[in-house]
Scaffold this motif. Structure first.
Motif: not given
Lengths: 401, 285
Positions: B69-94
């Motif tokens: 579960g911890a590894v999955l959480g890290l993968a979600i943050e690294f793949i689906a959240v970090r880059r999106v937050l870094g590149r856009s203020d829009q709600h692309l994380w959705l």
């Protein structure tokens, strides 16, 4: 699962190529002037929540295609199977059906394999004027006036319910019935139909409930059914999780009334979900004569022959899912083979003429009959009541009469 | 009636746990990750796999599930959240978390299968009755997790870092807090919370690939009822939703279950947009 699908696709492509290459060497036998393939559009839901049955159907369809092509095709024409995974999604099914009939130029469409998707695709395929072999059970899918090229190769919902009612009310003598359906379109319509049919047989529906297929606890519903004085539970859901929870709750409450209903009650996937193996006792699943062991412990000859032929492709061991799925998929190809050979063409009007007067076509799953006014191919005599806990090699024992 | 209440509380515990997962990811990233319900689903599937198929003893199966579960959480943050937050203020994380959720579901469907599978019995006990472990394990797990989360956020340095990043990310950066690492830690913790409660509730839900979206939706409703960012709100919102669902089914039947829960969400959002325990934020002008 993926490997099996890929493997199946490869085999079919190889088979088509091999059959086409072998054409010049196939002796006489009325080979068509050109070896233009018979294109069959096939719409299984190989992924998504309805994948299990579709994978079974798919094995049968691919085996039928491979066998036909190895034997030289249909009058010299190889079958080309154009398979598209609907993902268990009616919207996908609609898009893929349109693609198959309008740009894929298929000669036939088989499937989709469940009623929800079929309700969306049957009108489209009918408008395109392409023969459609229907494998959904709900009544509305077949109407020789609205959909003159749609021919059903599976039983109807009414047939399933009739067998359940006949066994529960006439055979077991139960007069107070509780009916359980799920909240899907299929479960809702089946449960309502079941209520009418039970009343028409002179029994009382003392309790009726629709349950979300993912509901985690059924103590409330089963307690109410028990308190209503029900003598039997009739279950109309295709969700194995819900069916298993019903059996578990009946067992946990120590309420030993018979449960009768949808074939999912006997699905092998149920067994590992049960709290105790004994919770599967006193459960009757609706099935088919062709998939039932006789008093001598043997299956009908055609069924056994297909099991023996396809077993190596399924890993060589006991068959772990309902064999009727495979048999029905296999029969689809046999019906198309027969129709094209008899019509000597793939012209939809000629195919319709041939199928409209076909009586007693000897399939493995059933002995099919279609007429101009009735496109439901499976006769009532093909249906059976089975003991749910008797699953062996994809088939069942008949319930005691 | 007792069985209806107990069933509703157990169901509510499941919704509460998903709401807690939402809270954890929202705290450090302002992202309501669609993956919330999927971490729960993975807990059930992996727990069943580790114990029933890999043959691990339940305690090791539990620890392995937590780690996964911890590894999955890290993968979600690294793949689906970090880059999106870094590149856009829009709600692309959705979209990115929705896509990641779909990938998780498809992988589980292809490898585990599309039929529900059993979750092993964790303690020796006969089946049935109001004391059955299938009810009490998820209830106990979510109460324990909520209490530990509160202690963690209020009493530990890392917990206080979570709160700091949540309150003002820019100020936290200015004070030298490694925001990316804190956010990754919160997602790992969220993955562990989801998989822990998924493991604890496995006997109730079965190990089933299709649970994710349903729990993501109902967890969000629980969060909206209780109020975003509040542990007490997540617990209360989930329990209320679970009980309401159970009573709605008892009195009106399953056909109305979802209409009633989503209807409740609309009414609550109209009457109290910040939820029962949420705080109405001041708008900068």
């Amino acid at each position: 699962m993926k490997d099996i699908d890929r493997k199946g696709l490869t085999i079919t492509r190889r088979a088509v190529t091999a059959a086409a290459l072998a054409m010049p060497f196939v002796p006489g036998k009325g080979r068509a002037a050109s070896a233009e393939p018979v294109k069959i559009g096939w719409l299984p839901s190989l992924t998504g929540p309805l994948a299990t049955a579709a994978i079974g159907f798919d094995h049968g369809v691919r085996f039928g295609v491979e066998e036909t092509n190895k034997a030289g095709g249909i009058d010299g024409r190889p079958i080309e199977l154009v398979s598209r995974d609907t993902g268990s999604d009616p919207t996908n099914a609609v898009n893929l059906a349109q693609q198959l009939v309008f740009t894929g130029k298929v000669n036939f469409v088989a499937g989709p394999v469940n009623s929800g998707e079929s309700l969306a695709t049957v009108p489209i395929i009918a408008r395109a004027g392409i023969p459609n072999l229907v494998t959904g059970a709900v009544e509305e899918l077949i109407n020789p006036v609205k959909y003159p090229l749609a021919f059903r190769v599976v039983n109807t919902t009414t047939q399933w319910i009739s067998v359940a009612n006949d066994y529960g009310i006439k055979q077991l003598g139960k007069k107070k019935i509780a009916i359980v359906g799920d909240t899907t379109g299929y479960g809702t319509s089946s449960a309502k139909l079941a209520v009418d049919m039970v009343k028409a047989m002179g029994a009382d529906v003392v309790y009726m409930v629709l349950i979300d297929p993912n509901k985690t606890d059924l103590t409330d519903e089963i307690s109410k059914a028990r308190d209503s004085g029900a003598e039997a539970l009739m279950v109309w859901t295709a969700a194995s999780g819900l069916a298993a929870r019903l059996l578990n709750t009946r067992g946990d409450l120590g309420w030993n009334v018979p449960i009768i209903g949808h074939p999912v009650l006997g699905a092998p996937s149920i067994q590992q979900l049960l709290n105790k193996p004994s919770y599967w006792d006193n459960t009757i699943t609706i099935g088919y004569q062709s998939m039932s062991f006789g008093p001598d412990g043997k299956l009908p000859e055609r069924t056994q022959k297909l099991i023996d032929a396809i077993r190596p492709q399924l890993g060589g061991g006991p068959i772990q899912f309902n064999f009727w799925w495979i048999a029905l998929g296999y029969d689809i190809i046999q019906v198309i083979n027969y129709a094209v050979r008899t019509a000597k063409s793939t012209d939809p009007a000629e195919i319709k003429k041939v199928l409209n007067r076909k009586k007693d076509f000897p399939g493995v799953f059933a002995q099919y009959t279609w007429t101009e006014t009735n496109h439901n191919g499976v006769p009532d005599s093909s249906m059976a009541a089975n003991l749910a806990n008797s699953f062996k090699d994809g088939c069942y024992k008949l319930a005691p009469r | 009636m007792l069985s209806v209440i107990l069933s509703g509380i157990a169901l509510g515990a499941i919704y509460s746990s998903v709401a807690l997962v939402y809270n954890l990811t929202y705290a450090t990233s302002r992202v309501l990750s669609i993956t919330a319900g999927f971490t729960f689903m993975i807990g059930g599937v992996l727990g069943a796999y580790f114990i029933d198929i890999a043959g691990l003893p339940p305690i090791l199966g539990f620890l392995a599930t937590l780690a996964a579960g911890a590894v999955l959480g890290l993968a979600i943050e690294f793949i689906a959240v970090r880059r999106v937050l870094g590149r856009s203020d829009q709600h692309l994380w959705l979209l990115s978390t929705l896509a990641f959720s779909t990938i998780i579901q498809q992988i589980v469907a292809l490898t585990w299968g599309t039929e529900p599978r059993r979750f092993p019995r964790l303690f020796k006990q006969d089946f049935g009755g109001l004391l059955d472990q299938k009810y009490w394990l998820p209830i106990g797990a979510v109460l324990l997790v909520a209490a530990m989360l509160e202690l963690f956020l209020r009493r530990t340095i890392i917990g206080k870092l979570f709160v700091a990043v949540s309150d003002d990310t820019q100020a936290a950066i200015a004070r030298g807090i490694p925001v990316n690492a804190v956010r990754a830690a919160s997602y790992a913790l969220a993955g562990m919370v989801g998989s822990l409660t998924g493991f604890a509730a496995g006997q109730l839900t079965f190990a089933y690939f299709a649970l994710g979206f349903m729990l993501t939706l109902n967890g969000f409703i629980a969060l909206a009822i209780g109020g975003l960012g509040s542990t007490a709100g997540a617990l209360t919102g989930g329990m209320l939703l679970g009980l309401l669902t159970a009573f709605a089914t008892h009195f009106f039947g399953g056909a109305f279950q979802n209409s009633i829960s989503t209807g409740l969400l609309i009414i609550l959002l109209l009457a109290r947009p910040q939820g029962l325990f949420g705080v109405r934020g001041a708008r900068m002008v």
